[in-house]
Motif scaffolding. Structure first.
Motif, mmCIF file in Angstrom:
data_model
loop_
_atom_site.group_PDB
_atom_site.id
_atom_site.type_symbol
_atom_site.label_atom_id
_atom_site.label_comp_id
_atom_site.label_asym_id
_atom_site.label_seq_id
_atom_site.Cartn_x
_atom_site.Cartn_y
_atom_site.Cartn_z
ATOM 1 N N LEU A 100 0.819 -1.216 0.000
ATOM 2 C CA LEU A 100 0.000 0.000 0.000
ATOM 3 C C LEU A 100 0.855 1.269 0.000
ATOM 4 N N GLU A 101 1.919 1.267 -0.795
ATOM 5 C CA GLU A 101 2.846 2.394 -0.792
ATOM 6 C C GLU A 101 2.183 3.687 -1.250
ATOM 7 N N SER A 102 1.346 3.611 -2.291
ATOM 8 C CA SER A 102 0.685 4.821 -2.798
ATOM 9 C C SER A 102 -0.248 5.409 -1.747
ATOM 10 N N ALA A 103 -0.978 4.547 -1.058
ATOM 11 C CA ALA A 103 -1.892 5.022 -0.015
ATOM 12 C C ALA A 103 -1.114 5.668 1.127
ATOM 13 N N LYS A 104 -0.010 5.064 1.529
ATOM 14 C CA LYS A 104 0.790 5.632 2.613
ATOM 15 C C LYS A 104 1.391 6.974 2.206
ATOM 16 N N GLU A 105 1.855 7.072 0.966
ATOM 17 C CA GLU A 105 2.404 8.340 0.493
ATOM 18 C C GLU A 105 1.348 9.436 0.491
ATOM 19 N N GLU A 106 0.152 9.106 0.031
ATOM 20 C CA GLU A 106 -0.919 10.094 -0.034
ATOM 21 C C GLU A 106 -1.311 10.567 1.364
ATOM 22 N N LEU A 107 -1.405 9.640 2.312
ATOM 23 C CA LEU A 107 -1.772 10.006 3.677
ATOM 24 C C LEU A 107 -0.679 10.830 4.346
ATOM 25 N N GLN A 108 0.567 10.485 4.089
ATOM 26 C CA GLN A 108 1.671 11.258 4.665
ATOM 27 C C GLN A 108 1.689 12.679 4.132
ATOM 28 N N GLN A 109 1.474 12.822 2.822
ATOM 29 C CA GLN A 109 1.462 14.149 2.228
ATOM 30 C C GLN A 109 0.270 14.975 2.704
ATOM 31 N N ALA A 110 -0.864 14.303 2.932
ATOM 32 C CA ALA A 110 -2.084 15.025 3.305
ATOM 33 C C ALA A 110 -2.144 15.370 4.785
ATOM 34 N N ILE A 111 -1.504 14.556 5.622
ATOM 35 C CA ILE A 111 -1.671 14.723 7.067
ATOM 36 C C ILE A 111 -0.387 15.153 7.764
ATOM 37 N N ILE A 112 0.700 14.456 7.470
ATOM 38 C CA ILE A 112 1.933 14.711 8.212
ATOM 39 C C ILE A 112 2.658 15.951 7.694
ATOM 40 N N PHE A 113 2.707 16.124 6.387
ATOM 41 C CA PHE A 113 3.398 17.284 5.828
ATOM 42 C C PHE A 113 2.813 18.613 6.299
ATOM 43 N N PRO A 114 1.484 18.816 6.270
ATOM 44 C CA PRO A 114 0.955 20.105 6.739
ATOM 45 C C PRO A 114 1.294 20.400 8.193
ATOM 46 N N LEU A 115 1.415 19.345 9.012
ATOM 47 C CA LEU A 115 1.748 19.540 10.415
ATOM 48 C C LEU A 115 3.229 19.848 10.598
ATOM 49 N N ARG A 116 4.083 19.139 9.862
ATOM 50 C CA ARG A 116 5.526 19.303 10.023
ATOM 51 C C ARG A 116 6.085 20.465 9.206
ATOM 52 N N PHE A 117 5.491 20.704 8.025
ATOM 53 C CA PHE A 117 5.985 21.775 7.149
ATOM 54 C C PHE A 117 4.829 22.704 6.761
ATOM 55 N N PRO A 118 4.286 23.457 7.712
ATOM 56 C CA PRO A 118 3.126 24.306 7.407
ATOM 57 C C PRO A 118 3.426 25.370 6.360
ATOM 58 N N GLN A 119 4.709 25.744 6.227
ATOM 59 C CA GLN A 119 5.058 26.771 5.251
ATOM 60 C C GLN A 119 4.824 26.318 3.817
#
Length: 326
Positions: free
Chosen positions: A26-45
């Motif tokens: 499920l690599e594509s699903a994990k990538e999409e979730l990371q970009q949608a959830i973790i990135f905005p929290l870690r890199f809000p800029q």
């Protein structure tokens, strides 16, 4: 206040301790979730101006493929407030309470943002409103309308709130609900490599009894299995040593942890003692190890839980509305 208090119990306070590497494939699903959830929290800029984080993601696919497990991985990884919602949390027998609960849920999520609202089996809440099977009555129609308004209605600022939903029946969702989900990700049955990884994950330390070749053969024999089916097969295999103890007619003594223990054996083995499990002291039993041969025997009797013709419906829906998550 009563509605708010009833929803407070849906907040997950303990992290599920499921890591991304615990999710096989499920690599594509994990990538999409990371970009949608973790990135905005870690890199809000990165999410300023016209670039905005995803507000709603739908995970769909056959039962037992890891949709809820992905949500647990998300909950473990981020510091969001997580609301775990089922239909029973939002449905009420009192007229007007269901839509009030939906409204209160989103208001509470906005208060505690960044927040994730995870809705399992969303088809039970948001089935088609056209009056067909599952369309519901006037009360459920109002609840669904309120859900749509709260997701992205006029005057509703859901910045910092993500709706993450899962379903086995994506075709039963109301079209307006389907549109609200900016990403609709198909979570398919695991492929050969993912099934091999699933056997490694579920066997844990017991996996050392299996060679690389054994794991590859187990993955090959489990064609058509979901992740849940693999877990069930391994649970069945873990019961094999228990069955050997129960059926044994002879035991022999072995040294273990500085004491003598009894383990099942063949009557021709040196030191074999004719006895059943009833005569073994409860604190002196050592079960036989699980072997690769035990796993292969179990695999002959475990059947996949998803029919091939059911998979065609997911493929057709993905071609029309979704994206692959594997």
């Amino acid at each position: 206040m009563k509605l708010k208090e009833s929803l407070m119990s849906s907040i997950v306070t303990e992290k599920p301790n499921v890591k991304w590497e615990d999710v096989a494939g499920l690599e594509s699903a994990k990538e999409e979730l990371q970009q949608a959830i973790i990135f905005p929290l870690r890199f809000p800029q990165l999410f300023q101006g016209s670039r905005r984080a995803r507000r709603a993601i739908l995970l769909y696919g056959p039962p037992g493929t890891g949709k809820s497990y992905l949500a647990k991985a998300v909950a473990t990884e981020v510091e969001h407030t997580l609301f775990s919602i089922s239909s029973s949390d939002l449905m009420s027998k009192w007229s007007g309470d269901s839509e009030a609960l939906v409204r209160q849920l989103f208001e509470l999520a906005r208060e505690k943002k960044p927040a994730i609202i995870f809705i399992d089996e969303i088809d039970a809440l948001c089935s088609n409103r056209d009056g067909g099977p599952g369309g519901g009555n006037e009360d459920t129609a109002r609840m669904k309308t309120e859900f749509l308004v709260q997701m992205d209605g006029v005057g509703k600022d859901n910045a910092g709130v993500l709706v993450l939903a899962a379903t086995n029946l994506p075709w039963s969702l109301d079209p307006a609900v389907r549109r609200r989900f900016q990403r609709r990700i198909h979570i398919p049955l695991p492929d050969l490599a993912a099934r091999k990884q699933l056997f490694q994950i579920h066997l844990g330390d017991l996996g050392r009894q299996c060679s690389e070749r054994d794991l590859e053969e187990l993955a090959r024999r489990s064609e058509g299995f979901s992740g849940s089916d693999v877990a069930t097969a391994i649970q069945d295999a873990l019961m094999v040593p228990i069955k050997k103890v129960h059926m044994a007619t002879h035991f022999r003594k072995i040294p273990h942890a500085g004491a003598e223990y009894y383990t099942p054996c063949d009557k021709t083995d040196p030191g074999a003692i004719a006895m059943t499990w009833r005569k073994v002291p409860p604190n002196r039993l050592k079960e036989p190890p699980l072997t690769a041969a035990d796993l292969f025997v179990v695999m002959q009797h475990v059947k996949p839980s998803v029919a091939p013709d059911e998979l065609d419906k997911y493929v057709a829906w993905t071609e029309q509305f979704g994206m692959e998550g594997a």
